[in-house]
Write a protein that holds these residues in place. Structure first.
Motif, PDB file in Angstrom:
ATOM      1  N   VAL A 337       0.834  -1.204   0.000  1.00  0.00           N
ATOM      2  CA  VAL A 337       0.000   0.000   0.000  1.00  0.00           C
ATOM      3  C   VAL A 337       0.867   1.253   0.000  1.00  0.00           C
ATOM      4  O   VAL A 337       0.578   2.224  -0.717  1.00  0.00           O
ATOM      5  CB  VAL A 337      -0.956  -0.011   1.209  1.00  0.00           C
ATOM      6  CG1 VAL A 337      -1.649   1.338   1.363  1.00  0.00           C
ATOM      7  CG2 VAL A 337      -1.993  -1.120   1.038  1.00  0.00           C
ATOM      8  N   GLU A 338       1.942   1.252   0.767  1.00  0.00           N
ATOM      9  CA  GLU A 338       2.839   2.418   0.774  1.00  0.00           C
ATOM     10  C   GLU A 338       3.473   2.617  -0.595  1.00  0.00           C
ATOM     11  O   GLU A 338       3.701   3.750  -1.027  1.00  0.00           O
ATOM     12  CB  GLU A 338       3.904   2.243   1.857  1.00  0.00           C
ATOM     13  CG  GLU A 338       3.336   2.387   3.264  1.00  0.00           C
ATOM     14  CD  GLU A 338       4.282   1.902   4.356  1.00  0.00           C
ATOM     15  OE1 GLU A 338       3.909   1.998   5.545  1.00  0.00           O
ATOM     16  OE2 GLU A 338       5.392   1.429   4.025  1.00  0.00           O
ATOM     17  N   ARG A 520       1.032  19.866   6.565  1.00  0.00           N
ATOM     18  CA  ARG A 520       1.398  19.160   5.335  1.00  0.00           C
ATOM     19  C   ARG A 520       1.070  17.676   5.454  1.00  0.00           C
ATOM     20  O   ARG A 520       1.345  17.054   6.466  1.00  0.00           O
ATOM     21  CB  ARG A 520       2.891  19.309   5.034  1.00  0.00           C
ATOM     22  CG  ARG A 520       3.354  20.704   4.659  1.00  0.00           C
ATOM     23  CD  ARG A 520       4.846  20.660   4.354  1.00  0.00           C
ATOM     24  NE  ARG A 520       5.369  21.929   3.875  1.00  0.00           N
ATOM     25  CZ  ARG A 520       5.876  22.869   4.657  1.00  0.00           C
ATOM     26  NH1 ARG A 520       5.917  22.659   5.967  1.00  0.00           N
ATOM     27  NH2 ARG A 520       6.326  23.999   4.160  1.00  0.00           N
ATOM     28  N   SER A 521       0.515  17.109   4.392  1.00  0.00           N
ATOM     29  CA  SER A 521       0.282  15.670   4.347  1.00  0.00           C
ATOM     30  C   SER A 521       1.585  14.964   4.012  1.00  0.00           C
ATOM     31  O   SER A 521       2.569  15.594   3.582  1.00  0.00           O
ATOM     32  CB  SER A 521      -0.770  15.342   3.289  1.00  0.00           C
ATOM     33  OG  SER A 521      -0.263  15.657   1.998  1.00  0.00           O
ATOM     34  N   PHE A 522       1.619  13.644   4.189  1.00  0.00           N
ATOM     35  CA  PHE A 522       2.807  12.880   3.810  1.00  0.00           C
ATOM     36  C   PHE A 522       3.169  13.106   2.340  1.00  0.00           C
ATOM     37  O   PHE A 522       4.339  13.353   2.020  1.00  0.00           O
ATOM     38  CB  PHE A 522       2.605  11.387   4.089  1.00  0.00           C
ATOM     39  CG  PHE A 522       3.293  10.913   5.341  1.00  0.00           C
ATOM     40  CD1 PHE A 522       4.672  10.786   5.390  1.00  0.00           C
ATOM     41  CD2 PHE A 522       2.560  10.596   6.468  1.00  0.00           C
ATOM     42  CE1 PHE A 522       5.307  10.349   6.538  1.00  0.00           C
ATOM     43  CE2 PHE A 522       3.184  10.162   7.626  1.00  0.00           C
ATOM     44  CZ  PHE A 522       4.565  10.033   7.664  1.00  0.00           C
ATOM     45  N   PRO A 554      19.712   8.963  -1.700  1.00  0.00           N
ATOM     46  CA  PRO A 554      18.763   7.837  -1.791  1.00  0.00           C
ATOM     47  C   PRO A 554      17.679   8.162  -2.812  1.00  0.00           C
ATOM     48  O   PRO A 554      17.471   9.324  -3.175  1.00  0.00           O
ATOM     49  CB  PRO A 554      18.190   7.758  -0.374  1.00  0.00           C
ATOM     50  CG  PRO A 554      18.250   9.171   0.115  1.00  0.00           C
ATOM     51  CD  PRO A 554      19.426   9.833  -0.552  1.00  0.00           C
ATOM     52  N   ARG A 555      16.983   7.142  -3.272  1.00  0.00           N
ATOM     53  CA  ARG A 555      15.826   7.374  -4.134  1.00  0.00           C
ATOM     54  C   ARG A 555      14.657   7.877  -3.288  1.00  0.00           C
ATOM     55  O   ARG A 555      14.635   7.710  -2.069  1.00  0.00           O
ATOM     56  CB  ARG A 555      15.426   6.093  -4.843  1.00  0.00           C
ATOM     57  CG  ARG A 555      16.473   5.488  -5.758  1.00  0.00           C
ATOM     58  CD  ARG A 555      15.902   4.275  -6.482  1.00  0.00           C
ATOM     59  NE  ARG A 555      15.335   3.318  -5.545  1.00  0.00           N
ATOM     60  CZ  ARG A 555      14.296   2.523  -5.805  1.00  0.00           C
ATOM     61  NH1 ARG A 555      13.693   2.581  -6.974  1.00  0.00           N
ATOM     62  NH2 ARG A 555      13.851   1.660  -4.906  1.00  0.00           N
ATOM     63  N   ARG A 560      10.578   7.500   1.325  1.00  0.00           N
ATOM     64  CA  ARG A 560       9.244   7.125   1.827  1.00  0.00           C
ATOM     65  C   ARG A 560       9.344   5.992   2.835  1.00  0.00           C
ATOM     66  O   ARG A 560       8.679   6.018   3.884  1.00  0.00           O
ATOM     67  CB  ARG A 560       8.348   6.690   0.658  1.00  0.00           C
ATOM     68  CG  ARG A 560       7.907   7.795  -0.258  1.00  0.00           C
ATOM     69  CD  ARG A 560       6.774   7.319  -1.166  1.00  0.00           C
ATOM     70  NE  ARG A 560       6.496   8.311  -2.184  1.00  0.00           N
ATOM     71  CZ  ARG A 560       7.002   8.285  -3.418  1.00  0.00           C
ATOM     72  NH1 ARG A 560       7.791   7.292  -3.774  1.00  0.00           N
ATOM     73  NH2 ARG A 560       6.696   9.215  -4.286  1.00  0.00           N
ATOM     74  N   CYS A 561      10.152   4.988   2.515  1.00  0.00           N
ATOM     75  CA  CYS A 561      10.320   3.866   3.440  1.00  0.00           C
ATOM     76  C   CYS A 561      10.830   4.347   4.791  1.00  0.00           C
ATOM     77  O   CYS A 561      10.388   3.887   5.851  1.00  0.00           O
ATOM     78  CB  CYS A 561      11.283   2.837   2.854  1.00  0.00           C
ATOM     79  SG  CYS A 561      10.616   1.885   1.472  1.00  0.00           S
TER      80      CYS A 561
END
Length: 573
Positions: A337-338, A520-522, A554-555, A560-561
């Motif tokens: 989902v992420e 702010r949202s993610f 990093p990418r 996000r991870c």
């Protein structure tokens, strides 16, 4: 700006003084061929070495402008110069004698991947190279003649040999440039040809060992099956053939030890360009590809996993699910989902590192345990929808269940490290072994609506960018701690370098100090970070001219991870 003569005179006056007197050397010095910036001086000879930066203008360095005009060629040239500087510095490390770390000369050690690093950066003005010098001492007394040896005898030759184009092998530098252009061309071709990945014929995928990333000597070279062979006309190399993996659902099958996981691992790291001679320099994977696996014990906070898990016996809401210690199936659902939150275009999954009950339920189990008693909708039942509705392909290594044959567009069998297209044969078998009919909830694309702020427990010691900053400590490539809160990245398997982990720590700290304001949202936080890093690079995380020389980009997928695994968020609902 001071001259090198002034530096030498001032250094001589410090001889045999107490070690902290070295701090008076901070500043910039013109050596004619380059400028030396002494940016941070260690507190004593046993502390981390001092940080210095060399600047060489483009006029003096002399590299052709075309070699650093585009991002991909600039990063390749920076990588080349970092490696050249290491070749020059390493033989001279500890030639200057003294206590503790006296005489050390150290710059980033690059691996097989080509990463954007702060160790070397090229801007409109010239080349900046950051590295460490152990300022020499006897005990804790300054040994000025030994530092003089480093700065005035060793360093000038290292700089001119490593950073001046006239002292390079022009053919080798040209090869670096041409390889970068060819790799970039293949990445653009993936989208045009509707491919998830490309593996060139002749590639060497096996590595020497589990702890060595070098190509295996006498490894079997890769050869594409004719049905999947694609020919590309590269700008410099010319015609290159190889296996194109189409977008959609692809299975990699075969017996144990025949190369399934080796192929998947090459695809995992194909999100990065590799140096010539690596064997994988023409293994190119969609840059948004995300490795998905089960992650027992993972922290999950307010993730909508209802696509896969519903109707829990404890009535817990799976549209906004939180767990401090997630199970294998729950963590794998959250990881997918992420990835969908981040609009990944490709999932890479190995059945061996997946939760079995999450991936598939066979007919006997479905007969014995009714759907009403099973909260998990297996990945098998969503894999086509994820591609057709979210535009995210899947490459899956499967070894125990043939159920995925029914869902696949392409099926590749690995036999003694050689790939064979068995799609037609497998589809014929599917007619003999039909899947049982199942019911599931309609596919609904999950959306990330989280708006994070810092939990009170995480605010301790956080005072803003210009005061005492949150304490960051990198523990390994797999983890770092921020204000004693450990971020576990063990299962973020596409991290290639510990310097990327270090950069993630600084990115998280920047986020907490500047972006996590409860408004702010993610997704907007991620977008703000993308904009910052795109415009200013990792240097944009720092409000002073002093930038650590041990960071690698990093990418956005790893960013996000990292943010998703941080336990210090408070997510108001």
């Amino acid at each position: 700006m001071n001259t090198s003569i002034q530096l030498r005179s001032h250094l001589a006056s410090l001889n045999r003084k107490s070690y902290p007197a070295y701090k008076s050397l901070r500043g910039s010095y013109d050596f004619q061929q380059y400028i030396l910036h002494i940016e941070h001086v260690q507190g004593d000879p046993f502390a981390s070495p001092s940080n210095v930066r060399i600047f060489v203008s483009h006029r003096k360095a002399g590299f052709p402008q075309e070699y650093y005009q585009e991002n991909h060629t600039r990063i390749a040239l920076e990588d080349y110069l970092t490696r050249r500087m290491e070749q020059e510095l390493t033989p001279h490390s500890f030639q200057a004698k003294g206590s503790g770390k006296s005489g050390i000369l150290r710059i980033t050690h690059c691996g097989q991947e080509i990463l954007e690093r702060t160790a070397c950066s090229i801007d409109a003005d010239g080349i900046h190279v950051r590295f460490e010098i152990g300022f020499p001492a006897n005990g804790r007394t300054i040994n000025a003649p030994e530092l003089d040896k480093i700065l005035f005898q060793i360093l000038p030759g290292c700089v001119t040999r490593a950073l001046y184009y006239k002292n390079q092998n022009p053919d080798k530098v040209r090869q670096v440039f041409e390889l970068a252009e060819d790799q970039h061309f293949i990445r653009l071709e993936l989208s045009r040809l509707h491919l998830s990945a490309f593996i060139a014929d002749g590639s060497i995928l096996p590595r020497q060992s589990g702890v060595s990333d070098f190509p295996m000597k006498n490894g079997i070279s890769f050869s594409s099956p004719d049905s999947l062979r694609v020919s590309l006309n590269l700008p410099h190399k010319g015609t290159l053939s190889g296996m194109g993996i189409p977008q959609g659902v692809t299975l990699i099958v075969g017996g144990g030890y025949h190369g399934k996981s080796t192929l998947l691992q090459a695809l995992e790291m194909g999100v990065y360009n590799h140096i010539a001679g690596d064997g994988r320099e023409y293994v190119i994977t969609d840059s948004s590809a995300l490795k998905i696996r089960a992650e027992d014990g993972r922290h999950i906070q307010e993730i909508d996993i209802s696509l896969f898990i519903n109707d829990l016996p404890n009535k817990k809401d799976t549209h906004c699910f939180t767990s401090l210690d997630a199970s294998g199936s729950t963590s794998q659902a959250a990881n997918i989902v992420e990835g969908l939150y981040g609009a990944s275009r490709l999932f890479l999954i190995d059945e061996d590192t997946s939760a079995t009950n999450f991936m598939v339920r066979d007919e006997m189990m479905q007969t014995l345990i009714s759907r009403k008693k099973e909260p998990i909708t297996p990945f098998l039942e969503r894999i086509r929808e994820i591609y057709e509705q979210a535009g995210c392909s899947t490459i899956l290594v499967a070894g125990s269940s043939g159920a995925f044959f029914h869902k696949a567009d392409t099926i590749i069998q690995m036999d003694s490290y050689r790939p064979y297209d068995i799609t037609e044969k497998a589809k014929q078998l599917c007619a003999k072994y039909p899947l049982p009919k199942t019911e599931k909830n309609p596919y609904v694309q999950p959306k990330d609506l989280r708006t994070p702020v810092l939990a009170p427990s995480a605010r301790s010691g956080q005072r803003g960018r210009n005061q005492d900053r949150m304490k960051l400590k990198v523990l390994s490539r797999d983890s770092f701690s921020l204000n004693r809160e450990t971020v576990d990245l063990r299962y973020v398997e596409q991290l290639a370098d510990m310097e990327q982990t270090n950069a993630l720590g600084h990115i998280l700290r920047y986020t907490l100090e500047n972006l996590a304001d409860g408004k702010r949202s993610f997704p907007s936080i991620i977008q703000a970070l993308e904009n910052l890093l795109s415009k200013k690079g990792l240097e944009g995380l720092f409000d002073t001219s002093v930038v650590p020389g041990n960071l690698a980009m990093p990418r956005v997928e790893e960013i996000r991870c990292c943010l998703n695994r941080y336990r210090g968020w408070k997510l108001p609902r």
